[in-house]
Design a protein around this motif. Structure first.
Motif, PDB file in Angstrom:
ATOM      1  N   ASN A 184       0.679  -1.379   0.061  1.00 11.96           N
ATOM      2  CA  ASN A 184       0.150  -0.004   0.250  1.00 11.96           C
ATOM      3  C   ASN A 184       0.849   1.257   0.078  1.00 11.96           C
ATOM      4  O   ASN A 184       0.495   2.150   0.205  1.00 11.96           O
ATOM      5  N   ARG A 185       2.147   1.040  -0.274  1.00 10.17           N
ATOM      6  CA  ARG A 185       3.053   2.331  -0.260  1.00 10.17           C
ATOM      7  C   ARG A 185       4.245   1.900  -1.197  1.00 10.17           C
ATOM      8  O   ARG A 185       4.423   0.775  -1.590  1.00 10.17           O
ATOM      9  N   ILE A 186       4.902   3.234  -1.547  1.00 12.98           N
ATOM     10  CA  ILE A 186       5.999   2.962  -2.192  1.00 12.98           C
ATOM     11  C   ILE A 186       7.242   3.836  -1.716  1.00 12.98           C
ATOM     12  O   ILE A 186       7.036   4.782  -0.745  1.00 12.98           O
ATOM     13  N   GLY A 187       8.565   3.491  -2.047  1.00 10.04           N
ATOM     14  CA  GLY A 187       9.455   4.428  -1.447  1.00 10.04           C
ATOM     15  C   GLY A 187      10.128   5.272  -2.544  1.00 10.04           C
ATOM     16  O   GLY A 187      10.130   5.130  -3.656  1.00 10.04           O
ATOM     17  N   ILE A 188      10.543   6.368  -2.110  1.00  5.82           N
ATOM     18  CA  ILE A 188      11.417   7.545  -2.951  1.00  5.82           C
ATOM     19  C   ILE A 188      12.785   7.544  -2.502  1.00  5.82           C
ATOM     20  O   ILE A 188      12.987   7.927  -1.321  1.00  5.82           O
ATOM     21  N   PHE A 189      13.726   6.987  -3.386  1.00  6.42           N
ATOM     22  CA  PHE A 189      15.039   7.040  -3.092  1.00  6.42           C
ATOM     23  C   PHE A 189      15.700   8.220  -3.821  1.00  6.42           C
ATOM     24  O   PHE A 189      15.491   8.629  -4.948  1.00  6.42           O
ATOM     25  N   ASP A 190      16.964   8.521  -3.107  1.00 11.03           N
ATOM     26  CA  ASP A 190      17.902   9.393  -3.663  1.00 11.03           C
ATOM     27  C   ASP A 190      19.313   8.568  -3.896  1.00 11.03           C
ATOM     28  O   ASP A 190      19.206   7.255  -3.430  1.00 11.03           O
ATOM     29  N   LEU A 191      20.160   8.695  -4.552  1.00  6.87           N
ATOM     30  CA  LEU A 191      21.364   8.487  -4.955  1.00  6.87           C
ATOM     31  C   LEU A 191      22.398   8.552  -4.121  1.00  6.87           C
ATOM     32  O   LEU A 191      22.713   9.975  -3.641  1.00  6.87           O
ATOM     33  N   TYR A 192      23.421   7.866  -3.585  1.00  8.18           N
ATOM     34  CA  TYR A 192      24.493   8.074  -2.883  1.00  8.18           C
ATOM     35  C   TYR A 192      25.467   8.767  -3.914  1.00  8.18           C
ATOM     36  O   TYR A 192      25.631   8.430  -4.968  1.00  8.18           O
ATOM     37  N   ASP A 193      26.068   9.970  -3.354  1.00  3.92           N
ATOM     38  CA  ASP A 193      26.948  10.802  -3.960  1.00  3.92           C
ATOM     39  C   ASP A 193      26.253  11.503  -5.343  1.00  3.92           C
ATOM     40  O   ASP A 193      26.738  11.546  -6.471  1.00  3.92           O
ATOM     41  N   GLY A 194      24.743  11.574  -5.065  1.00  8.59           N
ATOM     42  CA  GLY A 194      23.907  12.117  -6.281  1.00  8.59           C
ATOM     43  C   GLY A 194      24.312  13.444  -6.666  1.00  8.59           C
ATOM     44  O   GLY A 194      23.784  14.004  -7.736  1.00  8.59           O
ATOM     45  N   TYR A 195      25.354  14.037  -5.795  1.00  9.18           N
ATOM     46  CA  TYR A 195      25.606  15.322  -6.471  1.00  9.18           C
ATOM     47  C   TYR A 195      26.987  15.541  -7.354  1.00  9.18           C
ATOM     48  O   TYR A 195      27.376  16.415  -7.906  1.00  9.18           O
ATOM     49  N   LYS A 196      27.314  14.141  -7.611  1.00 10.91           N
ATOM     50  CA  LYS A 196      28.659  14.194  -8.545  1.00 10.91           C
ATOM     51  C   LYS A 196      28.081  13.951 -10.018  1.00 10.91           C
ATOM     52  O   LYS A 196      26.853  13.211 -10.248  1.00 10.91           O
ATOM     53  N   ASP A 203      30.641   6.308 -11.434  1.00 11.04           N
ATOM     54  CA  ASP A 203      29.272   6.685 -11.830  1.00 11.04           C
ATOM     55  C   ASP A 203      28.273   6.525 -10.717  1.00 11.04           C
ATOM     56  O   ASP A 203      27.912   5.180 -10.512  1.00 11.04           O
ATOM     57  N   PRO A 204      27.673   7.406  -9.941  1.00 13.87           N
ATOM     58  CA  PRO A 204      26.502   7.118  -9.006  1.00 13.87           C
ATOM     59  C   PRO A 204      25.421   6.427  -9.583  1.00 13.87           C
ATOM     60  O   PRO A 204      24.697   5.558  -8.900  1.00 13.87           O
ATOM     61  N   ILE A 205      25.055   6.575 -10.976  1.00 12.18           N
ATOM     62  CA  ILE A 205      23.808   5.891 -11.529  1.00 12.18           C
ATOM     63  C   ILE A 205      24.319   4.442 -11.645  1.00 12.18           C
ATOM     64  O   ILE A 205      23.395   3.469 -11.186  1.00 12.18           O
ATOM     65  N   ASP A 206      25.510   3.993 -12.216  1.00 11.42           N
ATOM     66  CA  ASP A 206      25.569   2.421 -12.272  1.00 11.42           C
ATOM     67  C   ASP A 206      25.939   1.832 -10.881  1.00 11.42           C
ATOM     68  O   ASP A 206      25.328   0.888 -10.530  1.00 11.42           O
ATOM     69  N   PHE A 207      26.453   2.716 -10.016  1.00  5.96           N
ATOM     70  CA  PHE A 207      26.505   2.125  -8.540  1.00  5.96           C
ATOM     71  C   PHE A 207      25.190   1.778  -8.189  1.00  5.96           C
ATOM     72  O   PHE A 207      25.023   0.872  -7.340  1.00  5.96           O
ATOM     73  N   TYR A 224      17.698  11.715  -9.737  1.00  6.29           N
ATOM     74  CA  TYR A 224      19.006  12.162  -9.692  1.00  6.29           C
ATOM     75  C   TYR A 224      19.008  13.427 -10.774  1.00  6.29           C
ATOM     76  O   TYR A 224      18.305  13.334 -11.539  1.00  6.29           O
ATOM     77  N   PRO A 225      19.654  14.534 -10.299  1.00  9.12           N
ATOM     78  CA  PRO A 225      20.718  14.726  -8.986  1.00  9.12           C
ATOM     79  C   PRO A 225      20.024  15.105  -7.910  1.00  9.12           C
ATOM     80  O   PRO A 225      18.932  15.413  -7.680  1.00  9.12           O
TER      81      PRO A 225
END
Length: 515
Positions: A184-196, A203-207, A224-225
């Motif tokens: 009944n819910r979803i998560g919203i995620f950020d990327l580690y080192d997403g400012y790079k 590559d933060p995307i590949d990681f 991202y970002p």
């Protein structure tokens, strides 16, 4: 008709004509998990207790304000993300501690972008003058588990997970499992080192794609970002944000600034001497009064340095930029709320501008989203881009399950969740009712009425309700005689959810002159 008619007279019987109804559940109620300044209400602890709030003022009342990070200046400059040049020397500006906290500013970003009702789960508090080490087990343990009993929550956001470093993906995996099991819910995620920026060796995307796993991907979306925001104003950064070990007297070039620093007490003993000089008639110094005196002296030094040293002002401005660099998930939670309230959960939370945002931390070219949006792994990352004359827009509408035709889009997943939970709650009153044709007709009519209303609002695709959905229930349709003997009432609902026009192609060609 009344059953016991033994005494002559007139009897009244009331009959229900209207069927039961399905009520739409809330769709944008995020739960934020993180660290707060305090966590109490009327003297009772709120640690690890999901607490419903409706405004930033209510958050401040129950959970306090921002964490006060300390910064240090290091030389030589090692290529870190922030630097300042003083004379001929390049200094790197870094956080004085291993981790800093950004929960309060993330909540501010949520409300700046249309946020409303939400749940706060404080997993720990911090000291005003100290630092705090973030623990994965605290975020996942009682923090995430405490949400299992909260049925109203529809979004899960852990802004400070990125401060765990590479361990943040262990947190995200647990959030995916949690959302997949709750349904009944979803998560919203950020990327580690997403400012790079994206570079081949780092590559933060590949990681992210390599470490997020493969389970329950349709129950989350990633962005991202990170964002350069305007939340922290100039008055919120001062001398208190500088590590006491910084030797400003030798760093700042302005003579008047050096004089102010030389006159400023260096330790507690010097502060107490200065206090006795200013208040000679006080023999015993009350601790509260002394602390106020120290804070007042720091304020005076700050304004004195701001007036005499442009270099000092430049250092604080760089610090303010660092504090204003925030992950985007909290802003997106606000966008989800705003879009749901204005349009409906079936509208994609995309092509929407972000408030309190200067620009993304990384500029993405028009060709950049191709690898983010469509990838062989299916793990789509939603881009945040800047458009000239328009501003910063959310430029992606996909879940992490980008290769699935069923669950590719965020609005499809969230619309299905809303319909499922709404119908589920409505059917609870029919548990233990007779499993016969009368009940089947009532249930079908109730669901059809609800879905017809959603179709009229634009949640379902089709020129007529018959094209938009189909509800089946009954013996020979969804149930066998054995199902009825086993007490099962099976309902089948087929839906045509609206999908976003993600790719608009306009074809032009020349034709022969006709006149």
């Amino acid at each position: 008709m009344p059953q016991n008619l033994k005494t002559p007279g007139i009897y009244i019987e009331e009959k229900n004509v209207f069927l039961g109804s399905v009520v739409e559940v809330a769709t944008a109620i995020p739960a934020f998990i993180g660290y707060t300044e305090k966590a109490s209400r009327n003297g009772k602890s709120l640690l690890n207790i999901p607490t419903r709030i409706t405004s930033l003022a209510e958050y401040v009342e129950l959970f306090g304000g921002a964490f006060n990070p300390l910064f240090k200046l290091e030389t030589p400059y090692d290529g870190d993300r922030s630097k300042i040049i003083i004379g001929d020397t390049e200094f790197a500006i870094k956080y004085a501690e291993d981790n800093h906290l950004l929960f309060y500013n993330s909540i501010r970003l949520f409300y700046a972008n249309g946020g409303g009702t939400c749940y706060i789960v404080s997993v720990g508090t911090y000291e005003v003058t100290g630092s705090l080490k973030i623990h994965k087990d605290q975020l996942l343990g009682k923090g995430l588990r405490s949400l299992e009993k909260e049925q109203e929550v529809t979004l899960v956001v852990i802004p400070e997970a990125v401060l765990l470093g590479k361990e943040c993906y262990e947190v995200y995996k647990q959030v995916l499992i949690h959302c997949g099991e709750m349904q009944n819910r979803i998560g919203i995620f950020d990327l580690y080192d997403g400012y790079k920026s994206r570079v081949e060796e780092d590559d933060p995307i590949d990681f992210f794609r390599e470490n997020i796993g493969t389970d329950f991907l349709s129950y989350a979306a990633a962005y991202y970002p990170w964002l350069h925001t305007t939340l922290v104003q100039k008055g919120e950064v001062s001398f208190r944000n500088l590590d006491p070990e910084i030797d400003l007297e030798s760093i700042l070039p302005e003579p008047n600034a050096k004089k102010l620093i030389m006159e400023f007490p260096k330790n507690e003993a010097e502060f107490r001497i200065a206090f006795q000089k200013e208040f000679p008639n006080i023999s015993q110094i009350p601790e509260v009064t002394f602390n106020d005196f120290v804070n007042q002296k720091k304020v005076h030094l700050h304004f004195g340095l701001m007036a005499t040293s442009p270099t000092y002002g430049s250092i604080l401005e760089e610090i303010r930029c660092m504090v204003n660099l925030l992950p985007a998930a909290a802003a997106l939670a606000g966008v989800y709320t705003m879009v749901d309230n204005n349009r409906g959960v079936w509208k994609s939370p995309a092509n929407v501008s972000l408030n309190a945002v200067i620009k993304p931390a990384v500029e993405i070219s028009p060709e950049g989203p191709e690898n983010l949006n469509v990838h062989v792994s299916g793990k789509s990352i939603n881009a945040i881009r800047t458009f000239p004359g328009v501003g910063t827009l959310v430029w992606g509408a996909r879940t992490l399950d980008g290769n699935s035709l069923d669950w590719r889009y965020i609005n499809v997943r969230r619309t299905i969740i809303m319909l499922e939970q709404s119908i589920k709650l409505a059917l609870q009153s029919y548990v233990f009712e007779p499993n016969d044709a009368n009940t089947w007709t009532t249930v079908k009519s109730m669901i059809v009425s609800f879905l017809t209303e959603k179709w009229k609002q634009g949640a379902l695709a089709g020129s007529s309700p018959e094209d938009a959905f189909e509800v089946q229930i009954g013996l020979g349709a969804t149930m066998t005689g054995l199902d009825i003997l086993q007490g099962k009432m099976l309902v089948s609902v087929k839906l045509a959810i609206v999908r976003p026009a993600e790719f608009i192609v306009v074809t032009f060609q020349q034709q022969m002159q006709k006149s």
